[in-house]
Design an enzyme around this catalytic site. Structure first.
Site, short mmCIF file in Angstrom:
data_model
loop_
_atom_site.label_atom_id
_atom_site.label_comp_id
_atom_site.label_asym_id
_atom_site.label_seq_id
_atom_site.Cartn_x
_atom_site.Cartn_y
_atom_site.Cartn_z
N GLU A 49 0.82 -1.21 0.00
CA GLU A 49 0.00 0.00 0.00
C GLU A 49 0.86 1.27 0.00
O GLU A 49 1.79 1.41 0.79
CB GLU A 49 -0.90 -0.02 1.24
N LYS A 118 -8.88 3.22 -3.05
CA LYS A 118 -9.36 2.64 -1.80
C LYS A 118 -10.73 3.23 -1.45
O LYS A 118 -10.91 4.45 -1.48
CB LYS A 118 -8.35 2.94 -0.69
N CYS A 155 -6.20 -2.91 1.32
CA CYS A 155 -6.10 -2.97 2.79
C CYS A 155 -7.48 -2.95 3.48
O CYS A 155 -8.16 -3.96 3.53
CB CYS A 155 -5.20 -1.87 3.32
#
Length: 559
Positions: A49, A118, A155
């Protein structure tokens, strides 16, 4: 892209140690990993990430020039893939019309073939991504890579309640590749495994979990990347606390992808994991911030001894200077124990007596203090004289001061501002006293992988066995003013990690008066902790990023 979908896909997981803000250095590291993966025959390299920025970049992403540097690095890396080698999935912040996003760039054949943003931004504990990022405007489907449809949740997208993975599966994804920046805390690996298994059950798809490695201020990223197959079993497990570029082989079997080749590393047990986290955190803080060496006060006590061991293991004996600063209350045992510890570790050991500066302070204050009794004020002059000497050594030689207070002491204010709290970094800040003892015993019988220190007993047995004392007055021990550490640590863990009520802690068998006193000490020491050096996060709730109590606070739990 090939017209026929492949039956074999070789995916490299780049478990690396980036540095926040070092965009050029991170790009160079990514390129080196891609070259390594290419030599191993990889088709695709999965990075972690926000790799190009380093994670977490915090307010750096509010700086336009930083975002431009990251995007240029991503485009340059995409250009590299024109060589016919592996494609890449790499994390970077991207500023778009919809906002600044925590993103990944998917590149192959010399160009960026997809961007993904994200969706679920964490905003709890050590995370505050909603402060600097905007969530992706909408979920985008899987990416077609050489005939294989790859879903890329980022994530928190697999941790929260947003059905990112289910939607990707419904959109035709065949395998899920997840870049992560998941910090360490004790037993975190089991938590990650369970999160991924839950997603595999819900989607029926295998998932590769790539996690960052390295220390970033107080956070430790432990790597330990892994995959769970569609059959809900562990497909591969990478090492913890070590950089690696491992290529895994996936084969298409009927309607699923199965891992046929990959590492299966052993994960360290509790004491080893905590020790290696502290060691990695100290090493990266010192090296990434450009310090050549470190210095600490070696008192003959357990806390400074384990910090010395950690410093030698992390940096090497030649980069640690220890200083014993005796006063009239320093025992012969402490002098011997400190020297024995330094000799066992092989580091430099100096003795700087503090009688003259302490007596000088007392003399200067004689008139102001006339008619008062000596007490804690005079005791603290000893600690502050030592802190001043260590900072002078730091200024003169450029050594960072390692401060050595444990979590038990920091919790109840058993530390002196501008004295033993002086320093740049604290490797045991999040370890309770009994955990310090446990790790010391473990280190005496083990040498962790990557450690630069010697084998054998590096913390003298007498240091572990004797009653802890600050030695600020005659025959002083910590238990003169604190409950026994096993009792204190349990109460503190209840109050800090578990936010338990006084009533519930008393129900565990603790004395009510002791619990209420410890709670009071915990609250009134907040102003000290705000001024403390950063230190390695080991527990689920450390002081600093995780626990943000007000300094001005009159609440007390009285049921």
């Amino acid at each position: 892209m090939t017209k026929t979908a492949p039956d074999i896909l070789r995916i490299a997981v780049a478990q690396l140690n980036p540095t926040v803000g070092d965009v050029a250095g991170n790009l160079a590291k990514a390129r080196e990993a891609r070259a390594d993966a290419a030599r191993q025959g990889a088709d695709l390299v999965l990075y972690t990430e926000l790799f190009l920025a380093g994670y977490p970049p915090e307010d750096l992403v509010l700086k336009p020039s930083f975002l431009k540097a990251c995007e240029k690095a991503a485009q340059d890396f995409a250009n590299d893939t024109a060589d016919g080698g592996p494609g890449v999935i790499i994390g970077t912040p991207l500023k778009r019309r919809s906002g600044t996003h925590n993103s990944v760039v998917f590149a192959d054949g010399g160009k960026i073939i997809a961007e993904r943003y994200k969706l679920d931004l964490p905003n709890y504990g050590e995370f505050d991504e909603k402060r600097v990022f905007q969530a992706g405007p909408e979920l985008q489907g899987p990416v077609n890579f050489r005939g294989v449809r790859i879903g890329i949740p980022i994530c928190e997208d697999i941790w929260g309640d947003i059905a990112v993975c289910e939607t990707l599966a419904e959109s035709g994804a065949e395998i899920l590749l997840v870049p992560n920046g998941s910090p360490y805390y004790r037993a975190k690996i089991d938590v990650r495994h369970q999160i991924v298994i839950r997603q595999v059950i819900e989607t029926g798809l295998p998932m590769i979990y790539a996690n960052q490695l390295g220390g970033q201020d107080e956070l430790i990223f432990d790597g330990a990347s892994f995959a769970i197959g569609a059959d809900k079993t562990l497909a591969f497990q990478m090492s913890q606390f070590e950089e690696a570029v491992d290529v895994t082989t996936w084969k298409r079997k009927e309607d699923s992808w199965v891992c046929s080749e990959g590492p299966m590393s052993k994960i360290p047990e509790r004491e080893e994991a905590d020790y290696r986290a502290c060691m990695l955190g100290l090493r990266d803080y010192v090296n990434k911030n450009g310090f050549k060496n470190v210095v600490l006060g070696l008192s003959g006590g357990i806390d400074s001894a384990i910090c010395a061991a950690l410093a030698v293991d992390a940096l090497g004996e030649e980069r640690l200077r220890t200083v014993m600063m005796p006063y009239r209350y320093t025992s012969k045992d402490s002098l011997k124990d400190a020297e024995d510890c330094a000799r066992a570790l092989g580091c430099r050991y100096d003795i700087v007596p503090i009688s003259e500066p302490v007596e000088g302070f007392k003399h200067a204050l004689t008139q102001l203090f006339e008619g008062t009794q000596e007490g804690i004020t005079e005791e603290n002059l000893q600690s502050r004289a030592r802190g001043t000497i260590l900072m002078a050594i730091s200024n003169k030689f450029g050594s960072m001061v390692v401060t050595t207070g444990n979590k038990s002491e920091m919790s109840v204010g058993y530390a002196t501002l501008y004295g033993d709290m002086n320093g740049g970094f604290n490797p045991i800040k999040d370890l309770y006293k009994m955990q310090v003892y446990a790790l010391s015993r473990w280190r005496n019988s083990h040498v962790p992988p990557g450690a630069l220190g010697p084998s054998g007993e590096v913390i003298p047995k007498n240091i572990i066995d004797k009653a802890p004392s600050a030695e600020l007055r005659e025959n002083q021990t910590d238990q003169d003013s604190l409950p026994p550490y096993p009792v204190l640590d349990d109460i503190l863990e209840c109050l800090v990690e578990n936010e338990m009520s006084v009533e519930d802690i008393v129900a565990r068998g603790h004395d009510r008066a002791t619990v209420t006193r410890v709670e009071h000490l915990l609250y009134i020491a907040e102003y000290k902790r705000r001024q403390a050096a950063p230190g390695v996060k080991i527990t689920k709730k450390n002081f600093g990023r995780d626990r943000r109590y007000p300094i001005t606070n009159r609440f007390r739990d009285r049921g």
